[in-house]
Design a protein around this motif. Sequence first.
Motif, mmCIF file in Angstrom:
data_model
loop_
_atom_site.group_PDB
_atom_site.id
_atom_site.type_symbol
_atom_site.label_atom_id
_atom_site.label_comp_id
_atom_site.label_asym_id
_atom_site.label_seq_id
_atom_site.Cartn_x
_atom_site.Cartn_y
_atom_site.Cartn_z
ATOM 1 N N ILE A 1 31.178 12.857 95.979
ATOM 2 C CA ILE A 1 29.890 12.815 96.677
ATOM 3 C C ILE A 1 28.790 12.824 95.628
ATOM 4 N N GLU A 2 28.017 11.744 95.582
ATOM 5 C CA GLU A 2 26.917 11.639 94.630
ATOM 6 C C GLU A 2 25.592 11.858 95.341
ATOM 7 N N VAL A 3 24.727 12.606 94.684
ATOM 8 C CA VAL A 3 23.368 12.838 95.191
ATOM 9 C C VAL A 3 22.415 12.059 94.296
ATOM 10 N N ILE A 4 21.607 11.182 94.899
ATOM 11 C CA ILE A 4 20.760 10.263 94.139
ATOM 12 C C ILE A 4 19.304 10.482 94.495
ATOM 13 N N ASP A 5 18.466 10.528 93.481
ATOM 14 C CA ASP A 5 17.018 10.518 93.681
ATOM 15 C C ASP A 5 16.613 9.057 93.842
ATOM 16 N N ASN A 6 16.333 8.646 95.068
ATOM 17 C CA ASN A 6 16.039 7.234 95.323
ATOM 18 C C ASN A 6 14.783 6.765 94.603
ATOM 19 N N GLN A 7 13.807 7.631 94.459
ATOM 20 C CA GLN A 7 12.562 7.247 93.813
ATOM 21 C C GLN A 7 12.790 6.921 92.344
ATOM 22 N N ARG A 8 13.641 7.711 91.692
ATOM 23 C CA ARG A 8 13.901 7.518 90.262
ATOM 24 C C ARG A 8 15.149 6.673 90.011
ATOM 25 N N ASN A 9 15.896 6.337 91.102
ATOM 26 C CA ASN A 9 17.136 5.583 90.963
ATOM 27 C C ASN A 9 18.076 6.267 89.976
ATOM 28 N N TYR B 1 16.461 11.610 99.090
ATOM 29 C CA TYR B 1 17.838 11.623 98.604
ATOM 30 C C TYR B 1 18.668 10.493 99.203
ATOM 31 N N GLY B 2 19.473 9.901 98.353
ATOM 32 C CA GLY B 2 20.561 9.063 98.819
ATOM 33 C C GLY B 2 21.858 9.816 98.605
ATOM 34 N N ILE B 3 22.691 9.891 99.628
ATOM 35 C CA ILE B 3 23.990 10.556 99.528
ATOM 36 C C ILE B 3 25.052 9.472 99.631
ATOM 37 N N VAL B 4 25.892 9.375 98.632
ATOM 38 C CA VAL B 4 26.928 8.342 98.602
ATOM 39 C C VAL B 4 28.289 9.001 98.491
ATOM 40 N N VAL B 5 29.197 8.622 99.379
ATOM 41 C CA VAL B 5 30.555 9.171 99.402
ATOM 42 C C VAL B 5 31.514 8.051 99.017
ATOM 43 N N ARG B 6 32.334 8.309 97.994
ATOM 44 C CA ARG B 6 33.260 7.289 97.484
ATOM 45 C C ARG B 6 34.680 7.834 97.414
ATOM 46 N N GLN B 7 35.621 6.942 97.637
ATOM 47 C CA GLN B 7 37.031 7.249 97.415
ATOM 48 C C GLN B 7 37.734 5.937 97.126
ATOM 49 N N GLU B 8 38.594 5.953 96.122
ATOM 50 C CA GLU B 8 39.294 4.725 95.744
ATOM 51 C C GLU B 8 40.063 4.158 96.945
ATOM 52 N N GLY B 9 39.930 2.873 97.161
ATOM 53 C CA GLY B 9 40.600 2.206 98.276
ATOM 54 C C GLY B 9 39.776 2.179 99.555
ATOM 55 N N TYR B 10 38.541 2.737 99.502
ATOM 56 C CA TYR B 10 37.680 2.789 100.685
ATOM 57 C C TYR B 10 36.313 2.209 100.350
ATOM 58 N N LEU B 11 35.620 1.710 101.375
ATOM 59 C CA LEU B 11 34.238 1.314 101.226
ATOM 60 C C LEU B 11 33.356 2.551 101.103
ATOM 61 N N PHE B 12 32.277 2.449 100.326
ATOM 62 C CA PHE B 12 31.396 3.614 100.177
ATOM 63 C C PHE B 12 30.653 3.870 101.481
#
Length: 678
Positions: free
Chosen positions: A493-501, A526-537
Amino acid sequence: MYKLFLFTLLLFGQAAHAQSVEFSKDRFGDDKEGLKAALRELKEGDSSYEMDPPRYEQALPHYLAAQKFNPDNAELNLKIGDCYLHSGFKPRALSFLQKSYKLSPDADPRIHYLLGRGLHLNGKWQEAIAEYKAAQPATGGKNTAPILADIRKKISECENGQKMSKKPVRAFIDNAGPSINSPYADYSPVISADESVLMFTSRRDNSTGEQTDPETGGFFEDIYQSTRTGQKWTVARNLKEPINTDGHDATVGLAPDGQRMLVYVEDNGGDLHEANLRGAEWRKPQRLGARINSKGHESSAAYTPDGRSLYFVSDKEGGLGSRDIYKVELEGRGPALNLGSVINTPYGEEGVFLHPDGKTMYFSSEGHNSMGGYDIFKSVFENGKWSAPENLGWPINTPDDDVFFVISASGRHGYYSSFREEGLGGKDIYQITFLGPEKPPMLSQEDQLLASRVQPVKETLLAPPVPIATAQVTILKGVVTDDVTKQPLEATIEVIDNQRNEVIASFLANAQSGRYLVSLPSGVNYGIVVRQEGYLFHSENFDLPAGAAYAEVVKDIGLKKLDVGVKVVLNNIFFDFDKATLRRESTSELERLQKLLTEAPALRLEISGHTDNVGQGAYNKDLSQRRAKAVVDYLVGKGIDKARLTFAGYGDAQPVAPNATKAGRQLNRRTEFKVTGK
């Protein structure tokens, strides 16, 4: 005759004042066996009391046994009082010290200072000040300077306590109960941000090594855990190996999501270690590096909400006092930085804790405006500096040591440990419920629920709610699963500052349960991105303006595998109002989409735009189509083959939620992609 009576009365009073009873055959000749046993207890007590350093806890039970035989010996009562002053139950010292003074005012030259301590620890501020003043040695004497400095500080502490006790903080302080506390010492609580997990240190008889500390006589420390179900805590369990060992193992800090723990291990003088939770099992704690641990003693630490930095307490060389608070970036190579004189004092600092809002720090200090021993303080980091520490006040703070305070993300509950007469054993863990400012007096016993109506509906109020100032943070938590099988996934789970990219934090969902928890301080898109190998984000967006009040959002996430027909909402693509112009906050999401297409060269997508039902249908369809095209144009401009992409605008034709509510309309205004080939 009257003068003779007064003279006799005076002599009798003086004799009564100095009636210290010695342990002698003359006094107890009719109970030789009892005297012999009492003298043995005295000898045992003295052997511990006169050690260097003294072992007060071991001496105390022997002295108490002797005092039961002879309660009227001035020297023994003073020694018992002195032992209590060095125990967990310090307020108990006063009655013994007062009795010693009454029996023989000259029994010990320290008596006024010790009486001052006893009165101080019982909150008898003015009386304590008088005794401290009586204890001051004559100026100019040898080695009097440190004694005078200590007495001046004690008097200042009493003056602080006197002021704060007149304006007590509105809070309930409740014992955490038998599920947490035991007949043994329980202390140093740490919690997850949502209060679902509590860990603490205890010296119980079921410790891992089942051995006692030769210095204190108590069992070695172990770490225990309890979880909250509803409003109740489960019975605490010993974490056992590899967290607990045959030696001392103590809680120090817990990450907001409860997946990482800081542990104190008594090696190299006392060092900090870190353990990670994988599934239901804790991995063996690993010693933190030399930028944190030193030849000195590191006793306390706290993670920042993003997990990238650490605040910790150390007595290493170069500090401002006996113990100082430092900050270090875990992923960097730079040295740990002392927080400076605003926070650290010439005295000791301890028990550092950083609130999940990322800017509010709680810590204990013997300095600042303490009312005695360590008090708990709060400081806020704003405009590049820490604010002047604020004492949490009476009765949260007491004249004794108040250390290792933690607080929930909501700011509603705090936890710390304390010795109290009503406790279940030794030191117990207590929950503080903050009530906020006092409510204004009620002028009416009726509340007008619909004040705008001509005929208001009224209801009698028994207890109006008290307004509580909440923390400026949002807790996002839930479970990550496979969208089809519903099996938990250990996703990133990545937490992203959308303003600063910029990726500002990264976490793992639990490998066994799929549970995750992310702390989001207010003031960021905030952008919250969830990733797992073999799956779409999977992406989520939380735009939290500065000052946004505490909220707890539960969001279960089902990750989808890359199959034809699968749709994924792009929650972090933003457009200017009523336009098809991509905003800069969309950059991170667009780059993720670009990367997905680059890594899967056979993948084909349809990008679609959607609106709510507000406005003209034809206009909404045209706007949604232009927005979808803007996304395709961006991707083509980054080198993606145009033949792999199509775009469509559906307007309000494919709602995912009812348009009857604001929340539903917001869900319907979206950009998404559908897999059309792979």
